[in-house]
Design an enzyme around this catalytic site. Structure first.
Site, PDB file in Angstrom:
ATOM      1  N   THR A  46     -25.834 -72.684  41.072  1.00  0.00           N
ATOM      2  CA  THR A  46     -27.116 -73.315  42.103  1.00  0.00           C
ATOM      3  C   THR A  46     -25.966 -73.252  43.705  1.00  0.00           C
ATOM      4  O   THR A  46     -26.869 -72.931  44.361  1.00  0.00           O
ATOM      5  CB  THR A  46     -26.938 -75.177  41.687  1.00  0.00           C
ATOM      6  N   TYR A 134     -18.398 -73.787  29.659  1.00  0.00           N
ATOM      7  CA  TYR A 134     -20.153 -73.804  30.181  1.00  0.00           C
ATOM      8  C   TYR A 134     -21.000 -71.890  29.426  1.00  0.00           C
ATOM      9  O   TYR A 134     -20.575 -70.915  29.796  1.00  0.00           O
ATOM     10  CB  TYR A 134     -20.193 -73.204  31.756  1.00  0.00           C
ATOM     11  N   LYS A 162     -19.915 -77.957  29.377  1.00  0.00           N
ATOM     12  CA  LYS A 162     -21.690 -77.199  30.193  1.00  0.00           C
ATOM     13  C   LYS A 162     -22.224 -77.229  29.012  1.00  0.00           C
ATOM     14  O   LYS A 162     -22.816 -75.914  29.031  1.00  0.00           O
ATOM     15  CB  LYS A 162     -21.545 -77.544  31.250  1.00  0.00           C
TER      16      LYS A 162
END
Length: 300
Positions: A46, A134, A162
Site C-alpha cells: 500500500t 506475509y 499476515k
C-alpha cells in the site's frame, strides 16, 4: 511481541513532481497516531514500496521512526526479489530500532518452500527482530505451505503472519496446526472470519482513511466479543471492500485519504489515478459507510 489491533500499512504521499512528500508523510503518521490505531507498517505494498528506490525506502523508515517516536509500534517491510536486498532493509530496521519486520516471499522468482525458508532465515539473522510473515501468493506467485512452516519452526522470532491468500482453508490450517503463530487478517473481506478463528490483529489499507471504523470492528470482535454487532459493521464496510478490489487499490486508498483531508498525492507509474467518475463513486461509498457504522456504534 503481541500483534493486537489495527495495523496500518501507511501510504506514501507524493509531491506534484512525483517525489516523496516528506512533510505530508509526517502528517499521515500523526493522523494515524491521533486515530488510535495500534501500529504502523512502512514498506508495504500500500505504501508503493515496489516503486521506491532503496534510498527512498531507507529514508521513509527512518523518518517514520523519528515521527512516531515510540508512540506506536513500527513494523518495517523487507520486500524484495533479492534476499540480499531484504537483508539490507532488515539491517537498517535494526539500526533505527524498529519494533518488528514484515517478511514476505520474494516476488517473481518463484522459490520453493525450502528456498522461502532460507530467505526468511537470512532476514531473521540480519536483524533479530520479531517477524510478521506475509503470505500473499496473488502477488508473489507462491504460497507459504506446510513444508515452509516446518522448515522455519526453529525461528523463534517468527511471531505472527499476515495471511493474504484469500484461501479460507489456509486460515483454518494455520489456526489449527500453527497456533503458536499469531494470525493477522490480510484479506479484508474475511476480517470477521479471521477474528472468529482467533486473530487479534488486522493489517488493513483502508485504515489509512477510515481508521476508527476499522478499530470499531476489531473492538467488537476481540474486546467486546459481540459478533452480532461485528457482523453489522462488516456488512456496512463490504461495499468499500468491493470497490477497493475493483482494480485500482492503491489509487483508491490514496483518494480516500484525500477525502479525509490528507495530502496523499498521486501514484507512481505504471499506475494511474482514479478518473472523475471513480472518485465520485468512492466518495459515495465512504460517506454511506461512515454513516452506517456511526449508527451501529453510536458515534456522531
Amino acid at each position: 511481541m503481541k500483534f493486537e489491533g489495527i495495523y496500518t500499512p501507511a501510504i506514501t504521499p507524493l509531491a506534484t513532481d512525483g517525489s516523496i512528500d516528506k512533510a505530508a508523510f509526517a502528517e499521515v503518521l500523526e493522523y494515524l497516531v491521533e486515530a488510535k490505531i495500534h501500529g504502523v507498517i512502512i514498506g508495504g505494498s500500500t505504501g508503493e514500496y515496489y516503486a521506491h528506490t532503496t534510498q527512498e525506502r531507507i529514508e521513509l523508515a527512518a523518518q517514520a521512526k523519528d515521527v512516531l517516536n515510540g508512540r506506536l509500534p513500527l513494523i518495517v517491510g523487507t520486500g524484495g526479489i533479492r534476499t540480499e536486498d531484504a537483508v539490507a532493509f532488515a539491517r537498517h530496521a535494526k539500526e533505527i530500532k524498529a519494533d518488528a519486520l514484515l517478511v514476505g516471499t520474494p516476488p517473481y522468482a518463484l522459490p520453493t518452500q525450502q528456498e522461502i525458508a532460507l530467505h526468511v532465515k537470512a532476514v531473521d539473522a540480519a536483524a533479530g527482530l520479531p517477524i510478521m510473515l506475509y503470505n500473499y501468493p496473488g502477488r508473489m506467485g507462491v504460497s507459504m505451505g506446510d513444508e515452509f512452516f516446518d522448515a522455519v519452526a526453529d525461528v523463534q522470532n517468527i511471531v505472527a503472519i499476515k495471511e493474504s491468500s484469500g484461501d479460507m482453508a489456509q486460515l483454518h490450517r494455520l489456526a489449527i496446526r500453527r497456533p503458536h503463530i499469531q494470525l493477522s487478517c490480510g484479506w479484508d473481506d474475511q476480517a470477521l472470519e479471521f477474528f472468529a478463528w482467533g486473530a487479534k490483529s488486522w493489517v488493513c489499507a483502508g485504515s489509512n482513511f477510515i481508521p476508527r471504523e476499522h478499530v470499531a470492528l476489531y473492538e467488537a470482535c476481540v474486546l467486546e466479543k459481540d459478533f452480532d454487532k461485528a457482523r453489522r459493521i462488516m456488512a456496512a464496510m463490504m461495499p468499500l471492500m468491493d470497490f477497493l478490489e475493483g482494480g485500482k487499490f492503491v489509487q483508491s486508498i490514496k483518494y480516500g485519504c484525500a477525502l479525509d483531508g490528507l495530502r496523499s498525492g498521486g501514484v507512481r507509474k505504471p499506475l494511474q489515478d482514479l478518473d472523475g467518475a471513480e472518485k465520485q463513486a468512492l466518495e459515495r461509498v465512504v460517506g454511506e459507510l461512515k454513516r452506517n457504522v456511526a449508527q451501529i456504534t453510536g458515534g456522531a
